[in-house]
Design a protein around this motif. Sequence first.
Motif, PDB file in Angstrom:
ATOM      1  N   SER A 179       0.848  -1.437   0.203  1.00 12.69           N
ATOM      2  CA  SER A 179      -0.052   0.065   0.095  1.00 12.69           C
ATOM      3  C   SER A 179       0.939   1.240  -0.040  1.00 12.69           C
ATOM      4  O   SER A 179       1.724   1.235   0.860  1.00 12.69           O
ATOM      5  CB  SER A 179      -0.755  -0.235   1.287  1.00 12.69           C
ATOM      6  OG  SER A 179      -1.849   1.236   1.368  1.00 12.69           O
ATOM      7  N   LEU A 181      -0.375   4.648  -1.561  1.00 10.29           N
ATOM      8  CA  LEU A 181      -1.243   5.858  -1.296  1.00 10.29           C
ATOM      9  C   LEU A 181      -1.853   6.011  -0.091  1.00 10.29           C
ATOM     10  O   LEU A 181      -2.384   5.346   0.507  1.00 10.29           O
ATOM     11  CB  LEU A 181      -2.459   5.785  -2.558  1.00 10.29           C
ATOM     12  CG  LEU A 181      -3.490   6.882  -2.358  1.00 10.29           C
ATOM     13  CD1 LEU A 181      -2.609   8.218  -2.900  1.00 10.29           C
ATOM     14  CD2 LEU A 181      -4.618   6.659  -3.465  1.00 10.29           C
ATOM     15  N   GLY A 182      -1.274   6.910   0.546  1.00 14.57           N
ATOM     16  CA  GLY A 182      -1.944   7.486   2.170  1.00 14.57           C
ATOM     17  C   GLY A 182      -1.192   6.723   3.011  1.00 14.57           C
ATOM     18  O   GLY A 182      -1.600   6.699   4.046  1.00 14.57           O
ATOM     19  N   SER A 183      -0.018   6.113   2.757  1.00 18.19           N
ATOM     20  CA  SER A 183       0.593   5.286   3.949  1.00 18.19           C
ATOM     21  C   SER A 183       1.969   5.829   4.053  1.00 18.19           C
ATOM     22  O   SER A 183       2.665   6.693   3.212  1.00 18.19           O
ATOM     23  CB  SER A 183       0.738   3.979   3.290  1.00 18.19           C
ATOM     24  OG  SER A 183       1.810   3.741   2.311  1.00 18.19           O
ATOM     25  N   GLY A 186       4.557   4.939   1.289  1.00 23.51           N
ATOM     26  CA  GLY A 186       4.410   5.985   0.326  1.00 23.51           C
ATOM     27  C   GLY A 186       4.932   7.296   0.305  1.00 23.51           C
ATOM     28  O   GLY A 186       5.938   7.848  -0.542  1.00 23.51           O
ATOM     29  N   MET A 187       4.914   7.845   1.558  1.00 24.95           N
ATOM     30  CA  MET A 187       5.524   9.113   2.111  1.00 24.95           C
ATOM     31  C   MET A 187       6.941   8.944   2.145  1.00 24.95           C
ATOM     32  O   MET A 187       7.745   9.831   1.462  1.00 24.95           O
ATOM     33  CB  MET A 187       5.111   9.557   3.493  1.00 24.95           C
ATOM     34  CG  MET A 187       5.433  10.938   3.815  1.00 24.95           C
ATOM     35  SD  MET A 187       5.203  11.278   5.343  1.00 24.95           S
ATOM     36  CE  MET A 187       6.441  10.394   6.236  1.00 24.95           C
ATOM     37  N   ALA A 263       0.893  11.046  -0.183  1.00 31.93           N
ATOM     38  CA  ALA A 263       0.488  10.666   1.185  1.00 31.93           C
ATOM     39  C   ALA A 263       0.224  11.906   1.762  1.00 31.93           C
ATOM     40  O   ALA A 263       1.082  12.520   2.727  1.00 31.93           O
ATOM     41  CB  ALA A 263       1.492   9.964   1.816  1.00 31.93           C
ATOM     42  N   TYR A 264      -1.175  12.339   1.539  1.00 31.87           N
ATOM     43  CA  TYR A 264      -1.373  13.675   2.251  1.00 31.87           C
ATOM     44  C   TYR A 264      -1.528  13.508   3.710  1.00 31.87           C
ATOM     45  O   TYR A 264      -1.014  14.475   4.489  1.00 31.87           O
ATOM     46  CB  TYR A 264      -2.704  14.059   1.396  1.00 31.87           C
ATOM     47  CG  TYR A 264      -3.283  15.443   1.733  1.00 31.87           C
ATOM     48  CD1 TYR A 264      -2.821  16.454   0.778  1.00 31.87           C
ATOM     49  CD2 TYR A 264      -4.300  15.836   2.806  1.00 31.87           C
ATOM     50  CE1 TYR A 264      -2.943  17.694   1.220  1.00 31.87           C
ATOM     51  CE2 TYR A 264      -4.435  17.165   2.783  1.00 31.87           C
ATOM     52  CZ  TYR A 264      -4.016  17.895   2.395  1.00 31.87           C
ATOM     53  OH  TYR A 264      -4.312  19.479   2.391  1.00 31.87           O
ATOM     54  N   SER A 265      -2.108  12.492   4.269  1.00 29.73           N
ATOM     55  CA  SER A 265      -2.241  12.132   5.482  1.00 29.73           C
ATOM     56  C   SER A 265      -1.668  10.825   6.019  1.00 29.73           C
ATOM     57  O   SER A 265      -2.037   9.732   4.948  1.00 29.73           O
ATOM     58  CB  SER A 265      -3.719  12.428   6.189  1.00 29.73           C
ATOM     59  OG  SER A 265      -3.955  13.841   6.055  1.00 29.73           O
ATOM     60  N   VAL A 266      -1.082  10.387   6.750  1.00 29.52           N
ATOM     61  CA  VAL A 266      -0.395   8.941   6.833  1.00 29.52           C
ATOM     62  C   VAL A 266      -0.654   8.734   8.442  1.00 29.52           C
ATOM     63  O   VAL A 266      -0.879   9.547   9.209  1.00 29.52           O
ATOM     64  CB  VAL A 266       0.963   8.802   6.624  1.00 29.52           C
ATOM     65  CG1 VAL A 266       1.249   9.348   5.401  1.00 29.52           C
ATOM     66  CG2 VAL A 266       1.748   9.788   7.771  1.00 29.52           C
ATOM     67  N   THR A 278      -2.868   9.652  13.301  1.00 32.14           N
ATOM     68  CA  THR A 278      -2.879  10.167  11.849  1.00 32.14           C
ATOM     69  C   THR A 278      -2.382  11.638  11.731  1.00 32.14           C
ATOM     70  O   THR A 278      -2.897  12.286  12.821  1.00 32.14           O
ATOM     71  CB  THR A 278      -4.282  10.023  11.283  1.00 32.14           C
ATOM     72  OG1 THR A 278      -4.334   8.683  11.278  1.00 32.14           O
ATOM     73  CG2 THR A 278      -4.264  10.706   9.967  1.00 32.14           C
ATOM     74  N   GLN A 280       0.024  14.605   9.152  1.00 31.60           N
ATOM     75  CA  GLN A 280       0.297  15.337   8.126  1.00 31.60           C
ATOM     76  C   GLN A 280       1.840  15.552   8.102  1.00 31.60           C
ATOM     77  O   GLN A 280       2.349  15.994   9.148  1.00 31.60           O
ATOM     78  CB  GLN A 280      -0.491  16.454   7.481  1.00 31.60           C
ATOM     79  CG  GLN A 280      -1.864  16.034   7.278  1.00 31.60           C
ATOM     80  CD  GLN A 280      -2.450  17.061   6.772  1.00 31.60           C
ATOM     81  OE1 GLN A 280      -2.098  18.296   7.272  1.00 31.60           O
ATOM     82  NE2 GLN A 280      -3.733  17.279   6.099  1.00 31.60           N
TER      83      GLN A 280
END
Length: 329
Positions: A179, A181-183, A186-187, A263-266, A278, A280
């Motif tokens: 995963s 996206l958003g993880s 990913g960040m 990853a806008y928020s993780v 969670t 940013q």
Amino acid sequence: MATETGPGPRVDAPTDDVPGVALVVAFVALQVVAFVAAYTTGRPTWYAYFIVGSTAVTAYFLDGTSFTVATATLGSVLVVALGLPLFMFVARQTPSLVVEKALDPDVHRVLYLGVYGPLLAALLSLAFGIPLAHLLAEGFSGQPLVESLVDLPLVVPHSVAGILILFGFGKGGAFPNVSVLGSMIGMVLAMAFVAAPYAVNATREAFEAIDNRLEYASRIHGANRWETFRRVTGPLAARGMITGGVLAWARAVSEFGAVAVVAYSVKFFYPFAGEKVTAQHAPVFVYNTYLQGGLEESGAVAFLLLAVSALIFLIVRYLTDDDAGGGMP
């Protein structure tokens, strides 16, 4: 004794640094006084002129040559462009708002993620960048192509970098079970994509600066390539590796576009709460704060991020600086 090597005399460099340090302290103190005076009277433009003028005068008294005065004066224009916004940013902060943000648990998580995430990206860049840098320093067929790929993130727009990460590692990409996206993964990948060139290039320069005869002597005395790297090449290039890691970390700290896309928020484990939370990435959080709370609130958060980043950067530089007494052996 002074010697002559041309039309003019060459003055030996002073052996005592105390006068030089005193001069720097006096110059900085003068700049602080001038800035405070210009800021309190509402004329920051005057301070910009003062920097250029005081630099020219100082260069004239220290050296006296037209070349030094010209280069110092022109260089001070760039110092104005870099330093004046920073000085104004610090001076216009509201202390009570900065304290309020410093006590906000949400800001604590953002600051932690803003240091922890880039650290992972820097370590990832070094783990795979050091072997690549060593190969590039030695040279091989097809090297220009690899060099172009390494340097490509330097010219790719930040948002495009995020899109590339999603295409390469997101749904339908190389690792469909991971995963992105958003993880957190990913960040870190997005940060490593933009930060890796700094780690590779700085380490490569360190390898290239090593005298080949040292490696040759090691091999002559029976050491294999692994032992030579561990005992000779690696230690000699350690400073370059650390520099590359610091540059990669700093670049990852400042990344906005790629992280905002991927990853806008993780969600990540926050040790101070003992659970997953969670948050940013700090630049994304600062941007959202700016949209929702305006320039003053976003500036307070940005001030805290700048202070934390600068503190870590200075500590690392001190620990790796021989002149500061905390250098590496």
